[in-house]
Design a protein around this motif. Structure first.
Motif, mmCIF file in Angstrom:
data_model
loop_
_atom_site.group_PDB
_atom_site.id
_atom_site.type_symbol
_atom_site.label_atom_id
_atom_site.label_comp_id
_atom_site.label_asym_id
_atom_site.label_seq_id
_atom_site.Cartn_x
_atom_site.Cartn_y
_atom_site.Cartn_z
ATOM 1 N N ASP A 217 1.031 -1.059 0.029
ATOM 2 C CA ASP A 217 -0.009 0.026 0.159
ATOM 3 C C ASP A 217 0.842 1.212 0.071
ATOM 4 O OD1 ASP A 217 -2.354 -1.499 0.008
ATOM 5 O OD2 ASP A 217 -2.497 -1.574 2.306
ATOM 6 N N GLU A 218 1.843 1.184 0.879
ATOM 7 C CA GLU A 218 2.874 2.403 0.670
ATOM 8 C C GLU A 218 3.549 2.523 -0.563
ATOM 9 O OE1 GLU A 218 6.778 3.961 3.189
ATOM 10 O OE2 GLU A 218 5.741 2.236 4.011
ATOM 11 N N THR A 219 4.059 1.433 -1.203
ATOM 12 C CA THR A 219 4.423 1.634 -2.464
ATOM 13 C C THR A 219 3.474 2.117 -3.349
ATOM 14 O OG1 THR A 219 5.926 -0.359 -2.039
ATOM 15 C CG2 THR A 219 5.452 0.246 -4.313
ATOM 16 N N MET A 220 2.361 1.894 -3.566
ATOM 17 C CA MET A 220 1.109 2.385 -4.409
ATOM 18 C C MET A 220 1.119 3.691 -4.013
ATOM 19 S SD MET A 220 0.402 -0.136 -6.518
ATOM 20 C CE MET A 220 1.888 -0.693 -6.187
ATOM 21 N N ARG A 221 1.269 4.083 -3.021
ATOM 22 C CA ARG A 221 1.100 5.801 -2.512
ATOM 23 C C ARG A 221 2.348 6.431 -3.082
ATOM 24 N NH1 ARG A 221 -1.246 3.573 1.994
ATOM 25 N NH2 ARG A 221 0.475 3.987 3.389
ATOM 26 N N ALA A 222 3.324 5.836 -2.810
ATOM 27 C CA ALA A 222 4.607 6.440 -3.141
ATOM 28 C C ALA A 222 4.562 6.594 -4.726
ATOM 29 C CB ALA A 222 5.834 5.825 -2.793
ATOM 30 N N ILE A 223 4.318 5.614 -5.618
ATOM 31 C CA ILE A 223 4.302 5.546 -7.093
ATOM 32 C C ILE A 223 3.347 6.686 -7.726
ATOM 33 C CG2 ILE A 223 3.993 4.185 -9.110
ATOM 34 C CD1 ILE A 223 5.176 2.010 -7.490
ATOM 35 N N ALA A 224 2.205 6.624 -6.899
ATOM 36 C CA ALA A 224 1.114 7.900 -7.253
ATOM 37 C C ALA A 224 1.626 9.130 -7.277
ATOM 38 C CB ALA A 224 -0.179 7.507 -6.581
ATOM 39 N N ALA A 225 2.023 9.267 -5.889
ATOM 40 C CA ALA A 225 3.012 10.718 -5.959
ATOM 41 C C ALA A 225 3.765 10.964 -6.689
ATOM 42 C CB ALA A 225 3.315 10.794 -4.425
ATOM 43 N N LEU A 226 4.808 10.064 -7.054
ATOM 44 C CA LEU A 226 5.786 10.180 -7.992
ATOM 45 C C LEU A 226 5.221 10.620 -9.485
ATOM 46 C CD1 LEU A 226 8.896 10.422 -8.497
ATOM 47 C CD2 LEU A 226 8.856 8.110 -9.108
#
Length: 431
Positions: A217-226
C-alpha cells in the motif's frame, strides 16, 4: 575511442565458463556441437537462455505495449548482449536504454542508433568523454537525463565536443535515487537547458522502482505521488518547448501497468508525446523477484491486450537457468554444488532447484526436496533429506532471482532450443 575490449567472436576461449575444453572451436560451430547441459556436456557451472521463453516474453510484452499505446526501449544493462538488444529492436522496440557511457560505447559500436541514457553522466570530465564518443557517431539519436544545472552543464560540454546543437535532455524526477526532488530543482534544470544553445528539452523521466517499499500500500501511494510530480513536470517542459515531440519515460519492469495507466492519458491528450518504458529484466523473467512482481500484477488485474485479460504470472516464463554439478555429499542432510556468489544473483533471493539429472536422465521429484541455504564464492550449500538419493556427479538446474545481477557475472550465455540443446553463444559486454 575504445572503452571496452570486445569478446572474440571467432574463437571461443577454453577458459570461458560453460565452454567445454575444445581446441580451436569457432563461435559459428557452437550450434553444430549439440551440447546438452543436462547430459553434462558443458563445463559447469553454466548459464543458459531458453530462446523459446525469451521470444514468448518479448512477443507478449510488445503486444501489451502496442495495445496500451506505449513504446519500450529495453534496458541493455540487464544482459549487456548487443545481439539480444538488436533482436528486441528488430521485433519492434523503439530503441535501447543504457546506464552509463561505457554501455553507450558498446551499443554504438554494435550499430545501435537510437539510445536513451537513463542516468546522469557525472561532471565535466564525463561530459568530455561522452562528447568524444558521440563525435564519432554523428547519426545517432541520443537522449540523456539531467536533474540539476550541474548535470546540464556536463551535457553542454558533451554537445560542444560532439559538435551537436540539439542534444536531447529529459528532466528526471526522483524518489529514493537520482532525480529532482522538488519544483525548484525542476525549474532550475529546465532553465539551464533553455540557457544553452546546444541542448533541447526532450521530455521528462522517472524511475518508480526506487519509490517501492516492502509495504504494498505504501508503495502504491509513493508511486502515485511520483506520477503526479512527473505529470506536473511534463506540463512545465511542454510550456517551455511548445512545438517539440516529447518523451515521458518510466522504468516499468515491475510496475509497467501502473505507470502506463497514469502517463498514457497525458501523452494522448498532449498529442505530440510518447510514453517510453525502459523495461529490460522482464524479457528474462525469473523464479524470484519478477515472479512475485507478476503475481502482484495479476492481483491488480493482469495484462489487458486488445480488451482480453491475460495472466502475467502464466504469460511471462523464466528464461534463465543456472546449471551446476553436485561436488560433495560430506554429511547427512548436506550437498555441495559447484556454483556460488561469483556465478549467481543472491541480492533478491537464492537460486531455486528446478530439476535434477543423472547421466542425462531426469530424476523425478528430487529437486522439490532440495533447497539452497547459503553461498560461498564458488560453493552452494544445499539442504537435502536424510535419505536423499542425490549423488556426487548429479546435475541440477536452478532458477534464479533478479536477472540484472546474475547475467553480469557471465562473459558468455549459452542459448538453448526447446529440446534443451545449445544453439549459439551470446557474448556479454559488461564493463
Amino acid at each position: 575511442m575504445q572503452f571496452l575490449s570486445r569478446w572474440d567472436s571467432q574463437r571461443l576461449s577454453t577458459t570461458t565458463r560453460g565452454i567445454p575444453l575444445v581446441d580451436g572451436l569457432s563461435a559459428a560451430d557452437i550450434g553444430s556441437q549439440r551440447w546438452s547441459p543436462a547430459r553434462g556436456d558443458l563445463a559447469l557451472p553454466a548459464l543458459t537462455l531458453d530462446e523459446t521463453a525469451f521470444a514468448a516474453n518479448r512477443d507478449l510484452f510488445l503486444a501489451w505495449c502496442a495495445s496500451a499505446s506505449v513504446a519500450v526501449a529495453p534496458h541493455a544493462k540487464t544482459p549487456m548482449s548487443p545481439e539480444l538488444a538488436r533482436s528486441l529492436r528488430a521485433a519492434g522496440a523503439w530503441g535501447t536504454t543504457v546506464a552509463n557511457i561505457q554501455q553507450v560505447a558498446v551499443l554504438l559500436a554494435d550499430g545501435e542508433r537510437r539510445l536513451l541514457l537513463a542516468n546522469e553522466i557525472g561532471g565535466l570530465a564525463s561530459g568530455r568523454r561522452l562528447g568524444a564518443l558521440l563525435s564519432t557517431y554523428p547519426d545517432v539519436e541520443f537522449h540523456a537525463f539531467a536533474d540539476s544545472p550541474a548535470a546540464v552543464a556536463a551535457l553542454v560540454e558533451a554537445a560542444r565536443i560532439a559538435g551537436r546543437n540539439e542534444l536531447s535532455v529529459l528532466v528526471e524526477l526522483g524518489a529514493g535515487r537520482a532525480g529532482a526532488r522538488d519544483r525548484a530543482a525542476v525549474e532550475a534544470t529546465i532553465a539551464a537547458v533553455l540557457a544553452s544553445d546546444r541542448l533541447v528539452l526532450g521530455g521528462v523521466a522517472t524511475y518508480e522502482g526506487a519509490a517501492a517499499t516492502a509495504d504494498t500500500d505504501e508503495t502504491m501511494r509513493a508511486i502515485a505521488a511520483l506520477m503526479a510530480r512527473t505529470i506536473e513536470t511534463f506540463a512545465l517542459v511542454r510550456a517551455a518547448a511548445p512545438g517539440r515531440p516529447l518523451i515521458i519515460s518510466a522504468g516499468g519492469s515491475a510496475y509497467f501497468d501502473i505507470v502506463t495507466r497514469a502517463l498514457a492519458p497525458v501523452a494522448q491528450a498532449d498529442g505530440n508525446a510518447t510514453v517510453l518504458l525502459r523495461s529490460g529484466a522482464l524479457f528474462f523473467a525469473d523464479h524470484g523477484i519478477y515472479a512475485r512482481a507478476f503475481a502482484e500484477l495479476d492481483r491488480r488485474g493482469g495484462l489487458v491486450i486488445d480488451g482480453a485479460r491475460h495472466s502475467a504470472a502464466d504469460g511471462f516464463r523464466p528464461a534463465l537457468t543456472l546449471w551446476a554439478e553436485v561436488l560433495s555429499r560430506p554429511e547427512a542432510g548436506l550437498a555441495i554444488a559447484g556454483f556460488g556468489m561469483r556465478d549467481a544473483s543472491f541480492d533478491q533471493g537464492l537460486p531455486v532447484p528446478l530439476r535434477t539429472f543423472r547421466d542425462g536422465v531426469a530424476q523425478q521429484g528430487l529437486a522439490e526436496t532440495l533447497s539452497v541455504t547459503r553461498l560461498n564464492d564458488q560453493h552452494a550449500f544445499l539442504s537435502v533429506g536424510p535419505d536423499s538419493p542425490l549423488a556426487v556427479g548429479d546435475i541440477i538446474a536452478f532458477g534464479i532471482s533478479h536477472p540484472c545481477t546474475c547475467l553480469d557475472r557471465w562473459r558468455v550465455i549459452l542459448a538453448l532450443d526447446a529440446d534443451g540443446i545449445v544453439t549459439r553463444a551470446l557474448p556479454t559486454q559488461f564493463g
